[in-house]
Design an enzyme around this catalytic site. Structure first.
Site, PDB file in Angstrom:
ATOM      1  N   MET A  27       6.881  12.336  -5.916  1.00  0.00           N
ATOM      2  CA  MET A  27       5.471  12.615  -5.633  1.00  0.00           C
ATOM      3  C   MET A  27       4.970  13.629  -6.636  1.00  0.00           C
ATOM      4  N   GLU A 166       4.873   0.462 -10.373  1.00  0.00           N
ATOM      5  CA  GLU A 166       3.486   0.946 -10.185  1.00  0.00           C
ATOM      6  C   GLU A 166       2.581   0.709 -11.386  1.00  0.00           C
ATOM      7  N   TYR A 168       3.279   1.379 -14.676  1.00  0.00           N
ATOM      8  CA  TYR A 168       3.465   2.275 -15.827  1.00  0.00           C
ATOM      9  C   TYR A 168       4.149   1.517 -16.977  1.00  0.00           C
ATOM     10  N   ARG A 216      13.650   2.271 -10.671  1.00  0.00           N
ATOM     11  CA  ARG A 216      12.566   1.915  -9.735  1.00  0.00           C
ATOM     12  C   ARG A 216      11.960   0.601 -10.185  1.00  0.00           C
ATOM     13  N   HIS A 254      -0.963   0.549  -9.670  1.00  0.00           N
ATOM     14  CA  HIS A 254      -2.095   1.405  -9.304  1.00  0.00           C
ATOM     15  C   HIS A 254      -3.427   0.664  -9.424  1.00  0.00           C
ATOM     16  N   ARG A 257      -5.796  -4.126  -6.090  1.00  0.00           N
ATOM     17  CA  ARG A 257      -6.876  -3.910  -5.118  1.00  0.00           C
ATOM     18  C   ARG A 257      -6.419  -4.333  -3.719  1.00  0.00           C
ATOM     19  N   ARG A 290       5.226   3.514   3.681  1.00  0.00           N
ATOM     20  CA  ARG A 290       4.837   3.578   5.090  1.00  0.00           C
ATOM     21  C   ARG A 290       6.033   3.589   6.054  1.00  0.00           C
ATOM     22  N   GLN A 341      -5.588  12.403   2.121  1.00  0.00           N
ATOM     23  CA  GLN A 341      -6.680  13.343   1.852  1.00  0.00           C
ATOM     24  C   GLN A 341      -6.275  14.597   1.085  1.00  0.00           C
ATOM     25  N   GLY A 652     -15.188  23.353  12.826  1.00  0.00           N
ATOM     26  CA  GLY A 652     -16.556  22.863  12.822  1.00  0.00           C
ATOM     27  C   GLY A 652     -17.540  23.869  13.384  1.00  0.00           C
TER      28      GLY A 652
HETATM   29  P1  FAD Z   1     -13.488  19.439  17.279  1.00  0.00           P
HETATM   30  O1  FAD Z   1     -12.532  18.388  16.912  1.00  0.00           O
HETATM   31  O2  FAD Z   1     -14.890  19.073  17.518  1.00  0.00           O
HETATM   32  O3  FAD Z   1     -12.903  20.192  18.559  1.00  0.00           O
HETATM   33  C1  FAD Z   1     -13.604  21.177  19.271  1.00  0.00           C
HETATM   34  C2  FAD Z   1     -13.088  21.221  20.709  1.00  0.00           C
HETATM   35  O4  FAD Z   1     -13.656  22.323  21.384  1.00  0.00           O
HETATM   36  C3  FAD Z   1     -13.464  19.987  21.502  1.00  0.00           C
HETATM   37  O5  FAD Z   1     -12.300  19.427  22.072  1.00  0.00           O
HETATM   38  C4  FAD Z   1     -14.421  20.517  22.557  1.00  0.00           C
HETATM   39  O6  FAD Z   1     -14.328  19.803  23.775  1.00  0.00           O
HETATM   40  C5  FAD Z   1     -13.926  21.947  22.731  1.00  0.00           C
HETATM   41  N1  FAD Z   1     -14.922  22.889  23.282  1.00  0.00           N
HETATM   42  C6  FAD Z   1     -16.206  23.065  22.880  1.00  0.00           C
HETATM   43  N2  FAD Z   1     -16.783  24.061  23.606  1.00  0.00           N
HETATM   44  C7  FAD Z   1     -15.861  24.497  24.477  1.00  0.00           C
HETATM   45  C8  FAD Z   1     -15.842  25.525  25.482  1.00  0.00           C
HETATM   46  N3  FAD Z   1     -16.897  26.290  25.726  1.00  0.00           N
HETATM   47  N4  FAD Z   1     -14.712  25.707  26.198  1.00  0.00           N
HETATM   48  C9  FAD Z   1     -13.619  24.937  25.956  1.00  0.00           C
HETATM   49  N5  FAD Z   1     -13.582  23.970  25.036  1.00  0.00           N
HETATM   50  C10 FAD Z   1     -14.670  23.767  24.285  1.00  0.00           C
HETATM   51  N6  FAD Z   1     -11.596  14.097   9.504  1.00  0.00           N
HETATM   52  C11 FAD Z   1     -10.775  13.872   8.494  1.00  0.00           C
HETATM   53  O7  FAD Z   1     -10.436  14.804   7.776  1.00  0.00           O
HETATM   54  N7  FAD Z   1     -10.289  12.625   8.231  1.00  0.00           N
HETATM   55  C12 FAD Z   1     -10.624  11.566   8.975  1.00  0.00           C
HETATM   56  O8  FAD Z   1     -10.175  10.464   8.704  1.00  0.00           O
HETATM   57  C13 FAD Z   1     -11.486  11.771  10.058  1.00  0.00           C
HETATM   58  N8  FAD Z   1     -11.865  10.741  10.829  1.00  0.00           N
HETATM   59  C14 FAD Z   1     -12.732  10.953  11.844  1.00  0.00           C
HETATM   60  C15 FAD Z   1     -13.142   9.864  12.601  1.00  0.00           C
HETATM   61  C16 FAD Z   1     -14.020  10.043  13.641  1.00  0.00           C
HETATM   62  C17 FAD Z   1     -14.466   8.840  14.427  1.00  0.00           C
HETATM   63  C18 FAD Z   1     -14.492  11.342  13.960  1.00  0.00           C
HETATM   64  C19 FAD Z   1     -15.440  11.547  15.109  1.00  0.00           C
HETATM   65  C20 FAD Z   1     -14.094  12.426  13.203  1.00  0.00           C
HETATM   66  C21 FAD Z   1     -13.225  12.242  12.131  1.00  0.00           C
HETATM   67  N9  FAD Z   1     -12.828  13.293  11.319  1.00  0.00           N
HETATM   68  C22 FAD Z   1     -11.968  13.078  10.294  1.00  0.00           C
HETATM   69  C23 FAD Z   1     -13.385  14.644  11.487  1.00  0.00           C
HETATM   70  C24 FAD Z   1     -12.397  15.580  12.198  1.00  0.00           C
HETATM   71  O9  FAD Z   1     -11.924  14.984  13.368  1.00  0.00           O
HETATM   72  C25 FAD Z   1     -13.086  16.900  12.452  1.00  0.00           C
HETATM   73  O10 FAD Z   1     -13.405  17.505  11.227  1.00  0.00           O
HETATM   74  C26 FAD Z   1     -12.213  17.854  13.263  1.00  0.00           C
HETATM   75  O11 FAD Z   1     -11.884  17.294  14.497  1.00  0.00           O
HETATM   76  C27 FAD Z   1     -12.914  19.188  13.496  1.00  0.00           C
HETATM   77  O12 FAD Z   1     -12.042  19.998  14.210  1.00  0.00           O
HETATM   78  P2  FAD Z   1     -12.511  21.183  15.146  1.00  0.00           P
HETATM   79  O13 FAD Z   1     -11.292  21.632  15.865  1.00  0.00           O
HETATM   80  O14 FAD Z   1     -13.256  22.179  14.378  1.00  0.00           O
HETATM   81  O15 FAD Z   1     -13.550  20.576  16.173  1.00  0.00           O
HETATM   82  P1  NAP Z   2     -20.849  13.077   6.610  1.00  0.00           P
HETATM   83  O1  NAP Z   2     -19.710  12.438   5.916  1.00  0.00           O
HETATM   84  O2  NAP Z   2     -21.415  14.313   6.080  1.00  0.00           O
HETATM   85  O3  NAP Z   2     -21.978  11.968   6.744  1.00  0.00           O
HETATM   86  C1  NAP Z   2     -23.169  12.189   7.410  1.00  0.00           C
HETATM   87  C2  NAP Z   2     -24.132  10.997   7.154  1.00  0.00           C
HETATM   88  O4  NAP Z   2     -25.320  11.219   7.844  1.00  0.00           O
HETATM   89  C3  NAP Z   2     -24.467  10.817   5.711  1.00  0.00           C
HETATM   90  O5  NAP Z   2     -24.392   9.434   5.427  1.00  0.00           O
HETATM   91  C4  NAP Z   2     -25.893  11.326   5.583  1.00  0.00           C
HETATM   92  O6  NAP Z   2     -26.424  10.507   4.585  1.00  0.00           O
HETATM   93  C5  NAP Z   2     -26.443  11.096   6.984  1.00  0.00           C
HETATM   94  N1  NAP Z   2     -27.397  12.128   7.419  1.00  0.00           N
HETATM   95  C6  NAP Z   2     -27.272  13.473   7.355  1.00  0.00           C
HETATM   96  N2  NAP Z   2     -28.336  14.064   7.888  1.00  0.00           N
HETATM   97  C7  NAP Z   2     -29.172  13.100   8.333  1.00  0.00           C
HETATM   98  C8  NAP Z   2     -30.428  13.092   8.971  1.00  0.00           C
HETATM   99  N3  NAP Z   2     -31.047  14.221   9.278  1.00  0.00           N
HETATM  100  N4  NAP Z   2     -30.975  11.907   9.252  1.00  0.00           N
HETATM  101  C9  NAP Z   2     -30.369  10.766   8.950  1.00  0.00           C
HETATM  102  N5  NAP Z   2     -29.166  10.705   8.331  1.00  0.00           N
HETATM  103  C10 NAP Z   2     -28.566  11.867   8.024  1.00  0.00           C
HETATM  104  O7  NAP Z   2     -20.414  13.403   8.096  1.00  0.00           O
HETATM  105  P2  NAP Z   2     -19.710  12.516   9.186  1.00  0.00           P
HETATM  106  O8  NAP Z   2     -19.764  11.070   8.864  1.00  0.00           O
HETATM  107  O9  NAP Z   2     -20.320  12.983  10.457  1.00  0.00           O
HETATM  108  O10 NAP Z   2     -18.210  13.006   9.126  1.00  0.00           O
HETATM  109  C11 NAP Z   2     -17.856  14.339   9.509  1.00  0.00           C
HETATM  110  C12 NAP Z   2     -16.657  14.820   8.741  1.00  0.00           C
HETATM  111  O11 NAP Z   2     -15.525  14.050   9.053  1.00  0.00           O
HETATM  112  C13 NAP Z   2     -16.858  14.701   7.238  1.00  0.00           C
HETATM  113  O12 NAP Z   2     -16.345  15.831   6.604  1.00  0.00           O
HETATM  114  C14 NAP Z   2     -16.020  13.524   6.853  1.00  0.00           C
HETATM  115  O13 NAP Z   2     -15.474  13.663   5.565  1.00  0.00           O
HETATM  116  C15 NAP Z   2     -14.926  13.552   7.893  1.00  0.00           C
HETATM  117  N6  NAP Z   2     -14.441  12.163   8.059  1.00  0.00           N
HETATM  118  C16 NAP Z   2     -13.612  11.669   7.126  1.00  0.00           C
HETATM  119  C17 NAP Z   2     -13.189  10.375   7.231  1.00  0.00           C
HETATM  120  C18 NAP Z   2     -12.236   9.794   6.220  1.00  0.00           C
HETATM  121  O14 NAP Z   2     -11.930   8.631   6.271  1.00  0.00           O
HETATM  122  N7  NAP Z   2     -11.690  10.562   5.305  1.00  0.00           N
HETATM  123  C19 NAP Z   2     -13.622   9.578   8.278  1.00  0.00           C
HETATM  124  C20 NAP Z   2     -14.485  10.114   9.218  1.00  0.00           C
HETATM  125  C21 NAP Z   2     -14.894  11.414   9.081  1.00  0.00           C
HETATM  126  P3  NAP Z   2     -27.915  10.548   4.039  1.00  0.00           P
HETATM  127  O15 NAP Z   2     -28.251  12.002   3.997  1.00  0.00           O
HETATM  128  O16 NAP Z   2     -27.874   9.889   2.703  1.00  0.00           O
HETATM  129  O17 NAP Z   2     -28.686   9.747   5.002  1.00  0.00           O
HETATM  130 FE1  SF4 Z   3       0.459  12.251   4.731  1.00  0.00          FE
HETATM  131 FE2  SF4 Z   3      -2.172  12.790   4.776  1.00  0.00          FE
HETATM  132 FE3  SF4 Z   3      -0.343  14.732   4.543  1.00  0.00          FE
HETATM  133 FE4  SF4 Z   3      -0.780  13.073   2.518  1.00  0.00          FE
HETATM  134  S1  SF4 Z   3      -2.240  14.505   3.377  1.00  0.00           S
HETATM  135  S2  SF4 Z   3       1.194  13.745   3.284  1.00  0.00           S
HETATM  136  S3  SF4 Z   3      -1.115  11.177   3.601  1.00  0.00           S
HETATM  137  S4  SF4 Z   3      -0.653  13.394   6.297  1.00  0.00           S
END
Ligand code: FAD
Ligand code: NAP
Ligand code: SF4
Length: 675
Positions: A27, A166, A168, A216, A254, A257, A290, A341, A652
Site C-alpha cells: 500500500m 494493476e 504498471y 504479482r 487502474h 472501469r 476485499r 476515503q 457535525g
Molecule cells: P451524528 O452521526 O449525527 O450523531 C449525533 C448523535 O447525537 C445522534 O445519534 C443523535 O441522536 C445524538 N443526539 C443529538 N442530540 C442529543 C441529545 N441531546 N442527547 C443525546 N443524544 C443526542 N460520511 C462519510 O464519511 N462517508 C460516507 O460514506 C457517508 N455516508 C453517509 C450516508 C448517509 C445516508 C448519511 C446520512 C451520512 C453519511 N455520511 C458519510 C456522513 C456521516 O455519517 C456523518 O458525517 C457522521 O455520522 C457525523 O458524525 P457525528 O457523530 O458528528 O453526528
Molecule cells: P453535501 O455533500 O455537502 O451535499 C449537499 C447538497 O445539497 C449539495 O448537492 C448542494 O448542492 C445541496 N444544497 C446545499 N444547500 C442547499 C440549499 N439551501 N438548497 C438546495 N440545495 C442545497 O452534504 P450531504 O450530501 O448532506 O453529505 C453530508 C456529509 O456526508 C458530506 O461531508 C459527505 O461528504 C458525507 N458523505 C459522503 C459519502 C461518500 O460516499 N463518501 C456519502 C454520503 C455522505 P448545490 O448547492 O449545488 O445545490
Molecule cells: Fe479501509 Fe476506508 Fe480505512 Fe481505507 S480509509 S483502510 S478503505 S476503512
C-alpha cells in the site's frame, strides 16, 4: 483448535518459514517518498509486525527515475539510498516479522514527462504520453529491476515483490493493449512475457536461492485487449521456473472501469479465480481484494483457493487484526469498510494515507493514546461516530465515561449509511464500537435525550457535545407539501414512496439516496456471481481481460429518479476520487436523470418546478426528497457554554459543512486521546 487453524498455520518456503498465511499487501502511504518520513514508516510497519502479520510488503519503490510514480516519488537505485530502508527492516525484524520490498515501475502510469513504456501509447488515466523504450532501453529496465532487488537485500529485506499487475510497466509489456512492438519484446505471448521472466530470472541469479521473490501476476486485467486465461497460466509457470517463491495475484488495471476494491464489491469476490490458478503451479499463491475479516480469509484457504491471503487496507484499519483473530477476539477487529476515503483518496490527492476508522494509521509516532494521569468523570452526549470514538478512546485511557444517546441505539447517521446498497460494511464499524464500549466500560445510556440541567447536576469534569446534525430544509415554496420528505424520513422512518421521485441535492447523501431508491427494497449485497454479471466480468476468462462478451447486465430501477443540484458542474464531481466514478456509473446505468444548474421554484401536486438556463421545467414527482446538506445541532452547547468550564464540541455539531465520518471519527479520537 482455533477457528482459524488454516489462516494461522505456518508456511514453509523451504529456506524460511512464515508464521501464518497473512500477507500485508503493498500500500502506498505517502511516507515512502521522503527520507525523513522513514522513522514514521518504520513505526507503522513495526506495529503491524507486532500485531502478528506473517509477511509485510512495502509500498512500491521504483527501480529507476523513469519508473517513479510521480516526480519525487521513492526509488532505490543507488547505494546511498539503502540506509533509510534499514530502519524499516530492523523495526520489523525487531518485532519478529518479515518484510519484502515491492519493486514497482510505473511505465506509462508515471505522472511525469519521463515516462517510458513498451509502446508510445498514452494511458487513459495519465496526461503524459510515454517514450517507447529501445531494445537497449528494455535491457536497462531489466538491469535496474535486478539492481534494485540486490540493494533491497543489502537493506535487510527478506525478499522483494515484483509488481507485475494493476497495469504498471510489466503488465504493459504482457498485453496487446499496450505492447505493439515487433522486436523480441513484442508480438506473440512468448515474446511479450519475456520482460517479466527475464526480470525474475535475473533477480534470482543475483540474490541467490534464500531470498523471497513474490511475483504479482495480473489475473484479471478487466480492460480490453488484456490477458487471456491460458496466457496467465503460461506466465505463472514461467515465473515459477524463473525462480519466484510466491505468486501474488492482481485484479484490475487502474484504468479499468470496473470496481475491484470499493465497498460494493462482495467480500472475497475474486478468490475463486486465484483458486483456478493454484491448480497449475507448485509455489504458494495469494488471494487478494476485499478480504477483510478472518472468517472469510479462513474460508478462502479451506476451499483451497489460495495458500495465503493478502490484506492491505484491513491492516491499516487494525494493526492488531492477526493477534485479535488468534485470540478469538474477532469482534474487536476494527474492520476496513472499503470506503477508500482516507487511504486511496488521500494518496491520489498527494496526501499522506490514513484510515477513516483508524485515524492513527500512518501517524503512529505522533499519536498515542496513553493512560490518563488522573481519572476524570466525563460525559459524551451523542453516540454518532464522533461521540463513539471520543468515548471509547477516553475510557480506554482510564477515564470514567458516560455516553448519552437520545435514539434507541448508538450509531448516529451510520444507521442510515449502512442501509444503502453497497454500504453494508458500515455496520461493522458499529459492531466494533459496541464491543469497544463494553470492553472499556463506558456507561451507555440510550433512549436518553440529555439536557443541560442534568449534565450540570452530575458534576462532570469534562463534557463533550457530539450531538451531530439535523437535515437542512431549504426555503423552497411547497417544502411543507405532503410529497416533500427529508432523507431521514426515508432512511430512518421508512416512509413509503411512489414510482417517480426527485432528489434535491446531489452531494454524498443525494447520491446515496438515488442508489437506495434505484434498488429493490431490502436488496442485500450481491453474491460474486451476480456482481460479475452486473459488471460484465467473465471469471472463466474466455475472452481477453476477463471481460464478458455480452457486457454488463443492468438491473432496472424500480423507480424513475431525478437527481438535482444548483451548481452548474458535473453531478458527483466532489465525491471521492477513487469511488465517485463508480457512484456516477451505477446511477447512469439505473437511468437516473441528473440535472445541474437547477433553480428550485416550488413543489406542488405536479411535482418539482425548476428553472434551468432561464427555462422553466416541471419534473413530475410523487415525492421530492430533500438531501440539501445539514446544519449543526448545538442547542446543548449554547446552553452550557457559559456554565461549564471544560466543555468540548466535536463532529457535525461543531461544523456541519463538509463534515464526514472521517473527520468526525478523527476529532473524536484525538479529543478522547488528550482529555
Ligand atoms: P451524528 O452521526 O449525527 O450523531 C449525533 C448523535 O447525537 C445522534 O445519534 C443523535 O441522536 C445524538 N443526539 C443529538 N442530540 C442529543 C441529545 N441531546 N442527547 C443525546 N443524544 C443526542 N460520511 C462519510 O464519511 N462517508 C460516507 O460514506 C457517508 N455516508 C453517509 C450516508 C448517509 C445516508 C448519511 C446520512 C451520512 C453519511 N455520511 C458519510 C456522513 C456521516 O455519517 C456523518 O458525517 C457522521 O455520522 C457525523 O458524525 P457525528 O457523530 O458528528 O453526528
Ligand atoms: P453535501 O455533500 O455537502 O451535499 C449537499 C447538497 O445539497 C449539495 O448537492 C448542494 O448542492 C445541496 N444544497 C446545499 N444547500 C442547499 C440549499 N439551501 N438548497 C438546495 N440545495 C442545497 O452534504 P450531504 O450530501 O448532506 O453529505 C453530508 C456529509 O456526508 C458530506 O461531508 C459527505 O461528504 C458525507 N458523505 C459522503 C459519502 C461518500 O460516499 N463518501 C456519502 C454520503 C455522505 P448545490 O448547492 O449545488 O445545490
Ligand atoms: Fe479501509 Fe476506508 Fe480505512 Fe481505507 S480509509 S483502510 S478503505 S476503512
Amino acid at each position: 483448535m482455533s477457528r482459524y487453524a488454516a489462516l494461522l498455520s505456518s508456511l514453509d518456503l523451504g529456506f524460511t518459514r512464515l508464521k501464518n498465511r497473512i500477507l500485508m499487501g503493498s500500500m502506498h502511504t505517502g511516507l515512502e517518498d521522503r527520507r525523513y518520513n522513514y522513522p514514521k514508516l518504520a513505526r507503522y510497519f513495526a506495529e503491524r509486525a507486532a500485531g502478528g502479520v506473517g509477511l509485510i510488503v512495502t509500498g512500491g519503490i521504483a527501480p529507476n527515475r523513469a519508473g517513479r510514480l510521480a516526480p519525487f516519488a521513492s526509488k532505490l537505485s543507488a547505494d546511498w539510498e539503502v540506509a533509510p530502508h534499514r530502519l524499516l527492516t530492523r523495526a520489523v525484524h525487531g518485532e519478529g516479522g518479515k518484510i519484502c520490498m515491492q519493486i514497482l515501475h510505473a511505465g506509462r502510469y508515471a505522472y511525469h514527462p519521463f515516462a517510458v513504456a513498451p509502446s508510445k501509447i498514452k494511458s487513459p488515466i495519465s496526461p503524459f504520453r510515454p517514450r517507447e523504450l529501445s531494445e537497449s532501453g528494455v535491457r536497462k529496465q531489466i538491469r535496474d529491476f535486478i539492481r534494485c532487488a540486490v540493494l533491497a537485500k543489502k537493506a535487510g529485506y527478506d525478499g522483494v515483490e515484483v509488481m507485475g499487475s494493476e497495469g504498471y510497466l510489466i503488465n504493459q509489456f504482457i498485453v496487446p493493449r499496450s505492447n505493439h512492438r515487433k522486436d523480441r519484446w513484442g508480438g506473440d505471448f512468448g515474446k511479450r512475457m519475456r520482460f517479466p521472466v527475464e526480470i525474475v530470472r535475473g533477480i534470482r541469479d543475483a540474490v541467490g536461492p534464500e531470498f523471497i521473490i513474490i511475483y504479482r501476476l495480473s489475473l484479471l486485467d478487466l480492460v480490453e485487449e488484456g490477458s487471456q486465461w491460458e496466457e496467465c497460466l503460461q506466465l505463472a509457470r514461467a515465473v515459477e521456473s524463473a525462480g519466484a517463491t510466491i505468486i501474488n495475484t492482481g485484479i484490475g488495471w487502474h484504468e479499468a472501469r470496473i470496481p475491484t476494491i470499493a465497498t460494493l464489491v462482495p467480500r472475497c469476490a475474486f478468490s475463486s479465480i486465484t483458486g483456478k490458478l493454484r491448480k497449475y503451479v507448485r509455489v504458494p499463491v495469494v488471494a487478494v481484494n476485499r478480504i477483510n475479516m478472518p472468517e472469510e480469509a479462513e474460508a478462502v484457504l479451506r476451499r483451497g483457493e489460495a495458500d495465503m491471503v493478502s490484506l492491505a487496507r484491513p491492516l491499516l484499519a487494525d494493526p492488531e487484526f492477526v493477534r485479535k483473530a488468534a485470540r478469538g477476539r474477532e469482534e474487536e477487529i476494527n474492520t476496513c469498510i472499503a470506503c477508500n476515503q482516507a487511504c486511496l483518496d488521500h494518496v491520489f490527492a498527494n496526501k499522506k494515507a490514513s484510515c477513516l476508522v483508524n485515524p492513527r494509521a500512518c501517524r503512529e509516532s505522533e499519536i498515542q493514546y496513553l493512560p490518563a494521569k488522573k481519572q476524570k468523570k466525563i460525559a459524551v452526549v451523542g453516540a454518532g461516530p464522533a461521540g463513539l470514538s471520543c468515548a471509547v478512546t477516553a475510557a480506554g485511557r482510564g477515564h470514567r465515561v458516560t455516553l448519552y444517546e437520545k435514539s434507541v441505539d448508538i450509531g448516529g447517521q451510520f444507521n442510515m449509511a449502512r442501509k444503502i446498497p453497497g454500504k453494508e460494511e458500515f455496520e461493522e464499524t458499529l459492531r466494533y464500537f459496541r464491543k469497544q464500549l463494553e470492553i472499556t466500560g463506558v456507561s451507555v445510556k440510550t433512549g436518553h435525550e440529555c439536557g443541560s440541567r442534568e449534565l450540570l447536576q452530575e458534576n462532570f469534569d469534562e463534557i463533550v457535545i457530539a450531538t451531530g446534525v439535523r437535515p437542512r430544509l431549504p426555503a423552497i415554496p411547497g417544502s411543507d407539501h405532503p410529497k416533500t420528505l427529508l432523507y431521514t424520513d426515508v432512511l430512518l422512518r421508512g416512509k413509503d414512496l411512489g414510482k417517480k421521485v426527485s432528489i434535491v441535492g446531489a452531494g454524498g447523501i443525494g447520491f446515496d439516496m438515488a442508489t437506495y431508491l434505484s434498488h429493490a427494497p431490502e436488496s442485500s449485497a450481491p453474491e460474486p456471481e451476480l456482481f460479475f454479471r452486473q459488471w460484465g466480468i467473465d471469471p472463466d476468462m474466455k475472452g481477453r481481460g476477463g471481460l464478458a462478451e455480452k457486457g454488463p447486465e443492468d438491473i432496472p430501477s424500480p423507480r424513475q429518479i431525478c437527481l438535482l443540484q444548483r451548481k452548474d458542474e458535473k453531478p458527483g464531481k466532489r465525491l471521492g476520487k477513487t469511488t465517485g466514478w463508480i457512484h456516477r456509473l451505477c446511477l447512469e446505468r439505473k437511468k437516473v436523470r441528473m440535472i445541474s444548474g437547477a433553480e428550485y421554484e416550488k413543489i406542488d401536486d405536479q411535482g418539482l418546478h425548476i428553472r434551468r438556463k432561464g427555462k422553466a421545467e416541471i419534473i413530475e414527482a410523487d415525492h421530492v426528497i430533500i438531501c440539501a446538506g445539514q446544519e449543526e445541532r448545538r442547542e446543548l452547547w449554547d446552553e452550557l457554554k457559559k456554565k461549564h468550564r471544560n466543555l468540548h464540541l466535536i463532529g457535525g455539531a461543531d461544523r456541519a459543512g463538509e463534515l464526514d465520518a472521517k473527520k468526525a471519527i478523527a476529532r473524536g479520537c484525538f479529543l478522547g486521546g488528550r482529555l
